[in-house]
Design an enzyme around this catalytic site. Structure first.
Site, PDB file in Angstrom:
ATOM      1  N   ARG A  44      -0.838  32.167 -30.587  1.00 52.60           N
ATOM      2  CA  ARG A  44      -0.485  30.771 -30.362  1.00 52.60           C
ATOM      3  C   ARG A  44      -1.773  30.053 -29.990  1.00 52.60           C
ATOM      4  O   ARG A  44      -2.023  29.723 -28.849  1.00 52.60           O
ATOM      5  CB  ARG A  44       0.566  30.634 -29.258  1.00 52.60           C
ATOM      6  CG  ARG A  44       1.930  31.171 -29.639  1.00 52.60           C
ATOM      7  CD  ARG A  44       2.792  30.198 -30.423  1.00 52.60           C
ATOM      8  NE  ARG A  44       2.654  30.256 -31.863  1.00 52.60           N
ATOM      9  CZ  ARG A  44       3.561  29.756 -32.725  1.00 52.60           C
ATOM     10  NH1 ARG A  44       4.659  29.203 -32.290  1.00 52.60           N
ATOM     11  NH2 ARG A  44       3.354  29.796 -34.015  1.00 52.60           N
ATOM     12  N   PHE A  76      -0.460  30.284 -40.358  1.00 53.61           N
ATOM     13  CA  PHE A  76      -0.281  31.409 -39.431  1.00 53.61           C
ATOM     14  C   PHE A  76       0.750  32.414 -39.935  1.00 53.61           C
ATOM     15  O   PHE A  76       0.709  33.581 -39.578  1.00 53.61           O
ATOM     16  CB  PHE A  76       0.080  30.924 -38.017  1.00 53.61           C
ATOM     17  CG  PHE A  76       1.396  30.200 -37.917  1.00 53.61           C
ATOM     18  CD1 PHE A  76       1.476  28.842 -38.149  1.00 53.61           C
ATOM     19  CD2 PHE A  76       2.555  30.886 -37.557  1.00 53.61           C
ATOM     20  CE1 PHE A  76       2.687  28.175 -38.044  1.00 53.61           C
ATOM     21  CE2 PHE A  76       3.764  30.230 -37.448  1.00 53.61           C
ATOM     22  CZ  PHE A  76       3.836  28.868 -37.697  1.00 53.61           C
ATOM     23  N   LYS A  86      18.547  32.085 -29.505  1.00 50.08           N
ATOM     24  CA  LYS A  86      18.087  32.320 -28.136  1.00 50.08           C
ATOM     25  C   LYS A  86      19.266  32.230 -27.170  1.00 50.08           C
ATOM     26  O   LYS A  86      19.582  33.175 -26.486  1.00 50.08           O
ATOM     27  CB  LYS A  86      17.012  31.306 -27.740  1.00 50.08           C
ATOM     28  CG  LYS A  86      15.687  31.482 -28.446  1.00 50.08           C
ATOM     29  CD  LYS A  86      15.548  30.521 -29.596  1.00 50.08           C
ATOM     30  CE  LYS A  86      14.277  30.734 -30.379  1.00 50.08           C
ATOM     31  NZ  LYS A  86      13.632  29.468 -30.698  1.00 50.08           N
ATOM     32  N   ASP A 146      17.412  19.625 -25.691  1.00 51.54           N
ATOM     33  CA  ASP A 146      17.276  20.869 -26.463  1.00 51.54           C
ATOM     34  C   ASP A 146      17.499  22.034 -25.503  1.00 51.54           C
ATOM     35  O   ASP A 146      16.643  22.357 -24.687  1.00 51.54           O
ATOM     36  CB  ASP A 146      15.879  20.936 -27.091  1.00 51.54           C
ATOM     37  CG  ASP A 146      15.652  22.222 -27.887  1.00 51.54           C
ATOM     38  OD1 ASP A 146      16.466  23.168 -27.766  1.00 51.54           O
ATOM     39  OD2 ASP A 146      14.648  22.291 -28.625  1.00 51.54           O
ATOM     40  N   TYR A 200      37.729  30.175 -44.370  1.00 49.49           N
ATOM     41  CA  TYR A 200      36.808  29.076 -44.665  1.00 49.49           C
ATOM     42  C   TYR A 200      37.079  27.904 -43.712  1.00 49.49           C
ATOM     43  O   TYR A 200      36.156  27.320 -43.169  1.00 49.49           O
ATOM     44  CB  TYR A 200      36.978  28.619 -46.118  1.00 49.49           C
ATOM     45  CG  TYR A 200      35.953  27.600 -46.516  1.00 49.49           C
ATOM     46  CD1 TYR A 200      34.708  28.023 -47.011  1.00 49.49           C
ATOM     47  CD2 TYR A 200      36.190  26.245 -46.389  1.00 49.49           C
ATOM     48  CE1 TYR A 200      33.749  27.105 -47.366  1.00 49.49           C
ATOM     49  CE2 TYR A 200      35.225  25.317 -46.744  1.00 49.49           C
ATOM     50  CZ  TYR A 200      33.999  25.734 -47.234  1.00 49.49           C
ATOM     51  OH  TYR A 200      33.054  24.815 -47.583  1.00 49.49           O
ATOM     52  N   PHE A 242       8.414  20.983 -29.824  1.00 49.31           N
ATOM     53  CA  PHE A 242       8.509  22.312 -30.411  1.00 49.31           C
ATOM     54  C   PHE A 242       8.207  22.113 -31.896  1.00 49.31           C
ATOM     55  O   PHE A 242       8.456  21.028 -32.427  1.00 49.31           O
ATOM     56  CB  PHE A 242       9.908  22.922 -30.192  1.00 49.31           C
ATOM     57  CG  PHE A 242      10.001  24.310 -30.756  1.00 49.31           C
ATOM     58  CD1 PHE A 242       9.302  25.351 -30.176  1.00 49.31           C
ATOM     59  CD2 PHE A 242      10.749  24.576 -31.896  1.00 49.31           C
ATOM     60  CE1 PHE A 242       9.339  26.624 -30.715  1.00 49.31           C
ATOM     61  CE2 PHE A 242      10.799  25.851 -32.437  1.00 49.31           C
ATOM     62  CZ  PHE A 242      10.093  26.877 -31.843  1.00 49.31           C
ATOM     63  N   THR A 243       7.658  23.124 -32.549  1.00 50.37           N
ATOM     64  CA  THR A 243       7.186  22.966 -33.935  1.00 50.37           C
ATOM     65  C   THR A 243       8.235  22.282 -34.818  1.00 50.37           C
ATOM     66  O   THR A 243       7.960  21.262 -35.448  1.00 50.37           O
ATOM     67  CB  THR A 243       6.829  24.339 -34.555  1.00 50.37           C
ATOM     68  OG1 THR A 243       7.896  25.232 -34.290  1.00 50.37           O
ATOM     69  CG2 THR A 243       5.548  24.883 -33.968  1.00 50.37           C
TER      70      THR A 243
HETATM   71  C1  LIG Z   1      13.643  28.314 -31.456  1.00 52.02           C
HETATM   72  C2  LIG Z   1      13.708  26.951 -30.987  1.00 52.02           C
HETATM   73  C3  LIG Z   1      14.175  25.926 -31.821  1.00 52.02           C
HETATM   74  C4  LIG Z   1      14.545  26.148 -33.272  1.00 52.02           C
HETATM   75  O1  LIG Z   1      15.577  27.052 -33.400  1.00 52.02           O
HETATM   76  P1  LIG Z   1      15.752  27.996 -34.688  1.00 52.02           P
HETATM   77  O2  LIG Z   1      17.042  28.692 -34.466  1.00 52.02           O
HETATM   78  O3  LIG Z   1      14.579  28.931 -34.731  1.00 52.02           O
HETATM   79  O4  LIG Z   1      15.781  27.114 -35.885  1.00 52.02           O
HETATM   80  C5  LIG Z   1      14.245  24.650 -31.290  1.00 52.02           C
HETATM   81  N1  LIG Z   1      13.861  24.393 -30.021  1.00 52.02           N
HETATM   82  C6  LIG Z   1      13.407  25.356 -29.200  1.00 52.02           C
HETATM   83  C7  LIG Z   1      13.021  25.004 -27.806  1.00 52.02           C
HETATM   84  C8  LIG Z   1      13.299  26.664 -29.652  1.00 52.02           C
HETATM   85  O5  LIG Z   1      12.824  27.612 -28.821  1.00 52.02           O
END
Ligand SMILES: *Cc1c(COP(=O)(O)O)cnc(C)c1O
Length: 482
Positions: free
Chosen positions: A389, A455, A266, A223, A80, A132-133
């Site tokens: 998209r 979506f 990613k 980011d 932990y 980004f969303t």
């Molecule tokens: C996927 C993504 C996120 C969010 O990451 P999650 O692991 O899906 O929460 C943020 N910024 C960018 C550019 C992304 O491609």
């Protein structure tokens, strides 16, 4: 361009890995696919994996892991608190990014939630190259306002600009002049800009943005989720960096930023995320939210095994031969499609190939969701799952009126190290057939439309019986081929 030249002169991206574990795929018959897409309400999110041949929905959490990553998972030090695995990750982060303080989180949006909670105040501004969303949602939830300053070139379907993800620095300076630096929570730069087609920014542009932030004492947040692709593009497209190593370029990027966060779904090919801070002050401000929402500081909601795999994954990302595979495969797809006249976003970016559904299906009005129709049609003729998209991914306004997307796109993501060249050729082939038969494709209309994030769960049906006609033509052309 592949680093290996072929005698034939053909430009073939060459995989610098071999496949040692495989997962069996089925291409189910087209009649089964017709039933499956109907059951899914023409929404590729609602398809089941058993009916899918090539899953190109996303690159998130589905990149192939290496043998070294899997091996590392077996020696993870589960505990932990005080895990050795975590210490190894922390040291790797410092080695690669040069930042001293690290906070683990369960995925990218958790980093966005914490950063926004700490720095965004009601009425403050967050300028960025593009949203980004999830990043936008967290700024808005905390009362902030997103200002997007992508350069004009970034929103063109076709361009030969190598850095469509660049920020318009004049627009940024104008905002600072207008509202004052104190009203700006932070400036956010997204690498490998996701929603405009995985398009990169240049290091020169990042430096300009960083200098503006420094001059005005504004925090600069980066980011880095799609950093691997952007590193490849800086190395191959930006003259000044062609002789620098990936590690050197990474360090140069990182030195320009105050806070770096990423989705490890990613970057690093695992499932998790993190926030790298340069100062103890930033670290201390965000630390308590990690323990409140994510987990103890030495795991942050990630499994310890994934932490171990992330350390190895980040190290592998510093290898040019590893990070060039995705972009080269995507470039292959984009060039094949573009050269045969199929409308596709150019130049090729990272993340995936993006079909321009608005031009592909110019006979379908935006009210009938051309990008959604193209996603359904491609699944039907190839068992290929892409992601809409376009306007289905948008939301109705407060009066219930549609807000139409700037671009109607079908994204065909290329998760890293997952597909082979022949599979990509199959995708290109089916898209080309679909383009030749595009007049047969019709529009869609909602039969179930959720208010939020429609979506994901919404269901649609054809505005005519076009699915049956497309299947009949497919059978006439392909006989008993799947
Ligand atoms: C996927 C993504 C996120 C969010 O990451 P999650 O692991 O899906 O929460 C943020 N910024 C960018 C550019 C992304 O491609």
């Amino acid at each position: 361009m592949s680093k290996v030249k072929f005698y034939s002169g053909e430009n073939v991206p060459l995989e610098m890995h071999k496949v040692r574990i495989v997962q069996k795929l089925d291409l189910v018959p087209i009649d089964r696919r017709l039933q499956a897409i109907k059951d899914a309400g023409n929404n590729t999110f609602l398809l089941r994996n058993r009916d899918i041949f090539l899953d190109m929905l996303t690159d998130s959490g589905v990149n192939a892991m290496s043998d070294q990553q899997l091996a590392a998972m077996m020696v993870a030090d589960d505990s932990y608190a005080g895990s050795e695995s975590y210490t190894r990750l922390e040291e790797k982060i410092t080695e690669i990014f040069g930042t001293e303080y690290f906070l683990p989180v369960h995925q990218g949006r958790a980093a966005e939630s914490i950063i926004s909670k700490v720095y965004v105040t009601p009425g403050s501004y967050v300028p960025m190259n593009y949203h980004f969303t999830t990043s936008k949602a967290h700024v808005v939830v905390n009362g902030g306002m997103v200002e997007e300053y992508i350069t004009e070139e970034g929103l063109k379907f076709n361009s030969d600009n190598p850095f469509k993800g660049n920020m318009d620095t004049v627009a940024l300076e104008n905002l600072i002049k207008k509202v004052g630096a104190a009203k700006i929570a932070f400036v956010r730069m997204e690498t490998g800009t996701n929603l405009i087609g995985g398009q990169p920014h240049s290091l020169a542009n990042l430096r300009d943005v960083s200098n503006i932030c420094k001059k005005h004492g504004i925090k600069f947040v980066f980011d880095a989720s799609l950093l691997a692709d952007n590193l490849h593009f800086i190395k191959t497209r930006e003259e000044a960096y062609k002789n620098k190593s990936i590690r050197e370029i990474t360090r140069e990027i990182s030195d320009l930023c105050d806070i770096i966060y990423f989705s490890a779904r990613k970057l690093g090919c695992v499932r998790g995320g993190g926030i790298c801070c340069r100062t103890k002050d930033d670290y201390m401000k965000m630390r308590e939210l990690v323990t409140l929402y994510e987990g103890f500081l030495t795991y942050g909601g990630m499994s310890i095994r994934e932490i171990e795999a992330l350390t190895v994954g980040l190290d592998e990302t510093m290898d040019e031969n590893m990070i060039n595979q995705g972009p080269q495969f995507i470039e292959f797809m984009v060039n094949e499609l573009h050269n045969s006249g199929v409308p596709v976003i150019t130049p090729a970016g990272g993340l995936g190939a993006h079909l321009n559904a608005g031009a592909f299906l110019s006979h379908i009005p935006q009210t009938q969701y051309p990008a959604g129709a193209l996603a359904a049609a491609l699944y039907l003729v190839g068992g290929i799952r892409g992601m809409e998209r376009g306007s289905i991914s948008e939301q109705r306004d407060n009066e219930g009126k549609e807000t139409y997307a700037n671009m109607e796109l079908l994204r065909l993501a290329a998760p890293r190290r997952v597909f082979t060249m022949s599979q990509l050729k199959f995708v290109v082939d089916r898209v080309q057939w679909l383009y030749a038969n595009r007049e047969l494709i019709g529009g869609l209309k909602f039969v179930e439309e959720p208010k939020m994030l429609r979506f994901f769960f919404g269901k649609l049906e054809g505005t005519s019986d076009w699915h049956t006609k497309l299947v009949a033509k497919f059978k006439a052309d392909f006989g008993d081929s799947l």
